[in-house]
Design a protein around this motif. Structure first.
Motif, PDB file in Angstrom:
ATOM      1  N   GLY A  79      38.401  36.070  41.146  1.00  0.00           N
ATOM      2  CA  GLY A  79      39.312  35.362  40.245  1.00  0.00           C
ATOM      3  C   GLY A  79      40.661  35.081  40.860  1.00  0.00           C
ATOM      4  O   GLY A  79      41.548  34.558  40.184  1.00  0.00           O
ATOM      5  N   ASP A  80      40.849  35.419  42.121  1.00  0.00           N
ATOM      6  CA  ASP A  80      42.149  35.258  42.777  1.00  0.00           C
ATOM      7  C   ASP A  80      42.192  33.988  43.623  1.00  0.00           C
ATOM      8  O   ASP A  80      41.171  33.529  44.137  1.00  0.00           O
ATOM      9  CB  ASP A  80      42.460  36.467  43.657  1.00  0.00           C
ATOM     10  CG  ASP A  80      42.687  37.728  42.836  1.00  0.00           C
ATOM     11  OD1 ASP A  80      43.372  37.649  41.805  1.00  0.00           O
ATOM     12  OD2 ASP A  80      42.185  38.783  43.230  1.00  0.00           O
ATOM     13  N   ARG A  81      43.402  33.457  43.795  1.00  0.00           N
ATOM     14  CA  ARG A  81      43.630  32.238  44.570  1.00  0.00           C
ATOM     15  C   ARG A  81      44.694  32.503  45.618  1.00  0.00           C
ATOM     16  O   ARG A  81      45.721  33.135  45.334  1.00  0.00           O
ATOM     17  CB  ARG A  81      44.112  31.098  43.661  1.00  0.00           C
ATOM     18  CG  ARG A  81      43.213  30.833  42.459  1.00  0.00           C
ATOM     19  CD  ARG A  81      41.862  30.268  42.907  1.00  0.00           C
ATOM     20  NE  ARG A  81      41.013  29.895  41.805  1.00  0.00           N
ATOM     21  CZ  ARG A  81      39.993  30.613  41.370  1.00  0.00           C
ATOM     22  NH1 ARG A  81      39.720  31.783  41.917  1.00  0.00           N
ATOM     23  NH2 ARG A  81      39.221  30.185  40.400  1.00  0.00           N
ATOM     24  N   PHE A  82      44.438  31.991  46.837  1.00  0.00           N
ATOM     25  CA  PHE A  82      45.374  32.199  47.946  1.00  0.00           C
ATOM     26  C   PHE A  82      45.460  30.921  48.767  1.00  0.00           C
ATOM     27  O   PHE A  82      44.492  30.170  48.865  1.00  0.00           O
ATOM     28  CB  PHE A  82      44.890  33.328  48.862  1.00  0.00           C
ATOM     29  CG  PHE A  82      44.701  34.643  48.179  1.00  0.00           C
ATOM     30  CD1 PHE A  82      45.752  35.545  48.072  1.00  0.00           C
ATOM     31  CD2 PHE A  82      43.476  34.989  47.640  1.00  0.00           C
ATOM     32  CE1 PHE A  82      45.573  36.769  47.457  1.00  0.00           C
ATOM     33  CE2 PHE A  82      43.282  36.215  47.009  1.00  0.00           C
ATOM     34  CZ  PHE A  82      44.337  37.107  46.915  1.00  0.00           C
ATOM     35  N   LEU A  83      46.605  30.734  49.397  1.00  0.00           N
ATOM     36  CA  LEU A  83      46.779  29.638  50.341  1.00  0.00           C
ATOM     37  C   LEU A  83      47.241  30.234  51.658  1.00  0.00           C
ATOM     38  O   LEU A  83      48.247  30.947  51.710  1.00  0.00           O
ATOM     39  CB  LEU A  83      47.815  28.625  49.835  1.00  0.00           C
ATOM     40  CG  LEU A  83      48.072  27.441  50.779  1.00  0.00           C
ATOM     41  CD1 LEU A  83      46.816  26.584  50.922  1.00  0.00           C
ATOM     42  CD2 LEU A  83      49.236  26.604  50.279  1.00  0.00           C
TER      43      LEU A  83
END
Length: 158
Positions: A79-83
C-alpha cells in the motif's frame, strides 16, 4: 531523531520519519546491512516491509555500475508509494506517489527484492502475477542490473 506527520488523503495516516540528525546514521546502517548480507544464513527471499525494501536498495546499489545513469523510478509496494531518483551513483527515495517516473514497479516487498537480488526474470514474475512494470521496460532492466549482493562469507572448514 524522529518526527511524526500525517500523510495526505486518501491515506491520511500518521507516519514517522527521521530528522536530518537521524538521517546521519544511514551510512552506518548501510555498512551494517552490507556486512549482514554476507552471512551464509542471509536469505533475500524472506519477508520485509516496504520501507526496508527501499533502504535495502539505497544500500545495495552499485554506485560504480550506476555511474552517470540518471532516471526516476517509482515503486508501488504493497500500500506504500515511493519515488526514486538516481543520479551520480546515488539513489534517493522519497515516500510519495510516483507520478511522472520513467518506470514504475508494482510488487510486494519480497518479489521486488527477489527481482533485484535473486535476478528472477521480469517475464516470469509478471506471469506469476507478483510483479508488474509500468513504463520504460528497458529502464527497469537497467535499474535491476545495478544491484548485487556481496559474496557470502563461508565458515571455516573443519
Amino acid at each position: 531523531m524522529l518526527v511524526r506527520r500525517t500523510l495526505p488523503s486518501p491515506a491520511s495516516v500518521q507516519v514517522y520519519e527521521l530528522t536530518p540528525w537521524g538521517q546521519e546514521i544511514e551510512p552506518v546502517m548501510q555498512t551494517m546491512g552490507r556486512w549482514a548480507t554476507r552471512s551464509p544464513l542471509h536469505d533475500p527471499t524472506l519477508p520485509m516491509s516496504p520501507a526496508s525494501a527501499m533502504l535495502s536498495m539505497r544500500t545495495m546499489i552499485d554506485p560504480v555500475k550506476a555511474g552517470a545513469l540518471r532516471m526516476t523510478i517509482g515503486f508501488r509496494v504493497g500500500g506504500d508509494r515511493f519515488l526514486g531518483r538516481l543520479a551520480d551513483g546515488v539513489l534517493g527515495i522519497t515516500r510519495m506517489e510516483p507520478a511522472g517516473a520513467d518506470v514504475v514497479v508494482e510488487a510486494d516487498p519480497t518479489p521486488l527484492v527477489v527481482w533485484l537480488y535473486v535476478k528472477r526474470p521480469v517475464a516470469a514474475m509478471e506471469a506469476d502475477g507478483v510483479l508488474r512494470i509500468v513504463g520504460d521496460r528497458a529502464a527497469a532492466e537497467r535499474f535491476a542490473d545495478l544491484f548485487a549482493l556481496p559474496p557470502k562469507i563461508m565458515p571455516p572448514a573443519g
